[in-house]
Design an enzyme around this catalytic site. Structure first.
Site, PDB file in Angstrom:
ATOM      1  N   GLU A   1       4.760   2.265   4.185  1.00 40.00           N
ATOM      2  CA  GLU A   1       3.253   1.373   4.156  1.00 40.00           C
ATOM      3  C   GLU A   1       2.554   2.805   3.702  1.00 40.00           C
ATOM      4  O   GLU A   1       1.083   2.391   3.597  1.00 40.00           O
ATOM      5  CB  GLU A   1       3.175   1.075   4.966  1.00 40.00           C
ATOM      6  CG  GLU A   1       1.778   0.156   4.580  1.00 40.00           C
ATOM      7  CD  GLU A   1       1.864  -1.515   5.566  1.00 40.00           C
ATOM      8  OE1 GLU A   1       1.079  -2.307   5.313  1.00 40.00           O
ATOM      9  OE2 GLU A   1       2.344  -1.287   7.454  1.00 40.00           O
TER      10      GLU A   1
ATOM     11  N   ARG B   1       2.076   6.993   2.294  1.00 44.07           N
ATOM     12  CA  ARG B   1       2.251   8.232   0.849  1.00 44.07           C
ATOM     13  C   ARG B   1       3.399   8.729   1.061  1.00 44.07           C
ATOM     14  O   ARG B   1       3.053   9.832   2.454  1.00 44.07           O
ATOM     15  CB  ARG B   1       0.973   8.408   0.164  1.00 44.07           C
ATOM     16  CG  ARG B   1      -0.365   7.206  -0.155  1.00 44.07           C
ATOM     17  CD  ARG B   1      -1.411   7.686  -0.539  1.00 44.07           C
ATOM     18  NE  ARG B   1      -0.876   8.417  -1.937  1.00 44.07           N
ATOM     19  CZ  ARG B   1      -1.053   8.394  -2.911  1.00 44.07           C
ATOM     20  NH1 ARG B   1      -1.041   6.954  -3.495  1.00 44.07           N
ATOM     21  NH2 ARG B   1      -1.142   9.026  -4.249  1.00 44.07           N
TER      22      ARG B   1
ATOM     23  N   GLU C   1       1.012  -1.577   0.098  1.00 46.70           N
ATOM     24  CA  GLU C   1       0.061   0.563   0.592  1.00 46.70           C
ATOM     25  C   GLU C   1       0.660   1.490  -0.257  1.00 46.70           C
ATOM     26  O   GLU C   1       0.481   2.687   0.372  1.00 46.70           O
ATOM     27  CB  GLU C   1      -1.013   0.253   1.270  1.00 46.70           C
ATOM     28  CG  GLU C   1      -1.976  -1.018   1.315  1.00 46.70           C
ATOM     29  CD  GLU C   1      -3.074  -1.366  -0.085  1.00 46.70           C
ATOM     30  OE1 GLU C   1      -2.974   0.204  -0.429  1.00 46.70           O
ATOM     31  OE2 GLU C   1      -2.744  -2.200  -0.131  1.00 46.70           O
TER      32      GLU C   1
END
Length: 311
Positions: free
Chosen positions: A204, A206, A188
């Site tokens: 994990e 952004r 992710e």
């Protein structure tokens, strides 16, 4: 604050150029930095066949199915502290970052996206969007066509595979990302261009463009680091220090963090976000704590705003 690099760069590569002259991409397998910037002249020129290795010669030529010519080029950048001139220039700078020859925020990428066009990225190579359905019919003779996306920047791993890193989902790391050895980008996780981890880190969440994180930093599931908007498509540089931890769904927008900081679950910090500073007993805007080290900011049951405590 990191200083812009004043060195130059040069590389030989293969450009995909559409029939209307649009540069779709340029691949530079072995870019290099050059210190004699005063003697360099900016620009891109075609390379003659006599100068190419057999491996390069086998790549160049016309791809009639994609209506694209694969052209050998040599690009020179005299000064990386100056803004890019064209698409070839932008691609060379992005390769320098992903090859870890320069760090994010150390070279000028101002307005770089204005030099690039939306491209249909496929397993058969980049294509123009406007005539893609015609091209798709041509390409079916080569087998199934997979379209990875329609955007200005491609996946990093189609151009550069840096050593010592783990990337669970190739789609989520753009060309121009900088991943130090020992970094893991989980399924992710997402890392944009001119952004990344300066030391081993776990991602994990952004990272937007113009964001860097330090060694040992852990960006949890759905956590977000977003640099603030600058002029045009540009973002203002944002830095997160070493050994920081952002818990799941935490977010920081346009606020630097020092070393060993912790942001709690669901805490979202923007420059004007009210934070209760337990050290002084005052409510302060988040931009006043920017860059501080050894702090924790978390939601607490009896506080209307996130609470800052020494860590």
């Amino acid at each position: 604050m990191a200083q812009l690099r004043t060195v130059g760069a040069r590389a030989t590569g293969i450009a995909n150029i559409a029939s209307d002259g649009t540069v779709l991409d340029t691949w530079y397998p072995s870019p290099a930095l050059l210190n004699d910037a005063d003697s360099l002249v900016d620009g891109t020129e075609r390379v003659s066949a006599r100068e190419l290795s057999d491996r390069f010669l086998s790549i160049v030529g016309m791809d009639r199915d994609r209506l694209v010519e694969l052209v050998p080029v040599r690009t020179t950048i005299a000064d990386l502290s100056q803004p890019p001139r064209d698409a070839h220039d932008v691609y060379l700078r992005l390769h320098l970052l992903s090859h870890r020859l320069v760090r994010p925020l150390e070279l000028n990428l101002h307005d770089c996206l204005t030099h690039l066009v939306p491209v249909v990225w496929t397993n058969k190579g980049p294509c123009l969007p406007d005539n893609f359905e015609f091209i798709r019919a041509n390409l079916r003779s080569r087998g199934q066509i997979h379209v990875y996306g329609i955007e200005r920047l491609p996946r990093m791993v189609d151009y550069v595979v840096p050593s010592g890193v783990s990337i669970a989902e190739a789609e989520r790391v753009r060309l121009g990302a900088y991943l130090a050895p020992g970094t893991s980008v989980l399924r992710e996780g997402y890392v944009s261009w001119n952004a990344g981890a300066l030391g081993p880190a776990r991602i994990e969440g952004r990272l937007s463009s113009a964001v860097t994180i330090g060694e040992g930093t852990d960006l949890g599931l759905s956590a977000t680091l977003i640099a603030g908007r600058d002029t045009g498509r540009n973002r203002a540089p944002m830095r997160v220090g070493r050994e920081c931890r952002l818990h799941p769904s935490a977010g920081v927008i346009g606020v630097d963090l020092g070393d060993r900081c912790e942001i709690g679950i669901n805490v979202m910090l923007e420059p004007d976000t009210a934070v209760f500073d337990s050290r002084s007993g005052n409510v302060v805007p988040a931009h006043e704590i920017a860059g501080q080290s050894d702090i924790s900011v978390a939601n607490e049951p009896h506080s209307a705003c996130p609470v800052l405590r020494p860590r």
